[in-house]
Design a protein around this motif. Structure first.
Motif, PDB file in Angstrom:
ATOM      1  N   ARG A   1      68.606 -81.907  36.376  1.00 53.84           N
ATOM      2  CA  ARG A   1      69.283 -83.148  36.769  1.00 53.84           C
ATOM      3  C   ARG A   1      69.435 -84.148  35.867  1.00 53.84           C
TER       4      ARG A   1
ATOM      5  N   TYR B   1      71.136 -82.514  41.683  1.00 54.81           N
ATOM      6  CA  TYR B   1      70.990 -81.638  40.483  1.00 54.81           C
ATOM      7  C   TYR B   1      72.414 -80.842  39.900  1.00 54.81           C
ATOM      8  N   ASP B   2      72.344 -80.872  38.827  1.00 52.82           N
ATOM      9  CA  ASP B   2      73.726 -80.460  37.896  1.00 52.82           C
ATOM     10  C   ASP B   2      73.908 -79.162  37.476  1.00 52.82           C
TER      11      ASP B   2
END
Length: 118
Positions: free
Chosen positions: A99, A105-106
């Motif tokens: 994140r 969350y990326d």
């Protein structure tokens, strides 16, 4: 971008242990926290543990508290999930995620299967 690669899944009997690893590469300085999630067939994805990039702050889902431990090795850019006293209901695909900021969350890994037999 950040690349996350999980490893360490497998088949284990109930009561056994496994340690999952998540190796991060790329622009890891952008990450402020890492998490381990899991998803079982027919169920929603669940976050089981998280850790701040500094390693100071950790948190666990009630379902794994006292059995799972999340940790990190800054030198290796790796996050671990030690899973003890495994139960059949822990069976799922486990994902690590990173994140950058905010609640979402990326970055996500490809997942690793954990199967606990009774």
């Amino acid at each position: 971008q950040v690349r996350l690669v999980e490893s360490g899944g497998g088949l284990v009997q109930a009561g056994g242990s496994l340690r999952l690893s998540c190796a991060a590469s790329g622009r890891t300085l952008s990450i402020i926290a890492m998490g381990w999630f899991r998803q079982a067939p027919g169920k929603e994805r669940e976050r089981v543990a998280f850790i701040s990039w500094s390693g100071i702050t950790t948190g666990y889902a009630d379902s794994v508290k006292g059995r799972f431990t999340i940790s990190r090795d800054n030198a290796k850019n790796t996050v671990y999930l030690q899973m003890n006293s495994l139960k059949p209901e822990d069976t799922a695909v486990y994902y690590c995620a990173g994140r950058r900021s905010g609640p979402e969350y990326d970055y996500w890994g490809q997942g690793t299967q954990v199967t606990v037999s009774s």
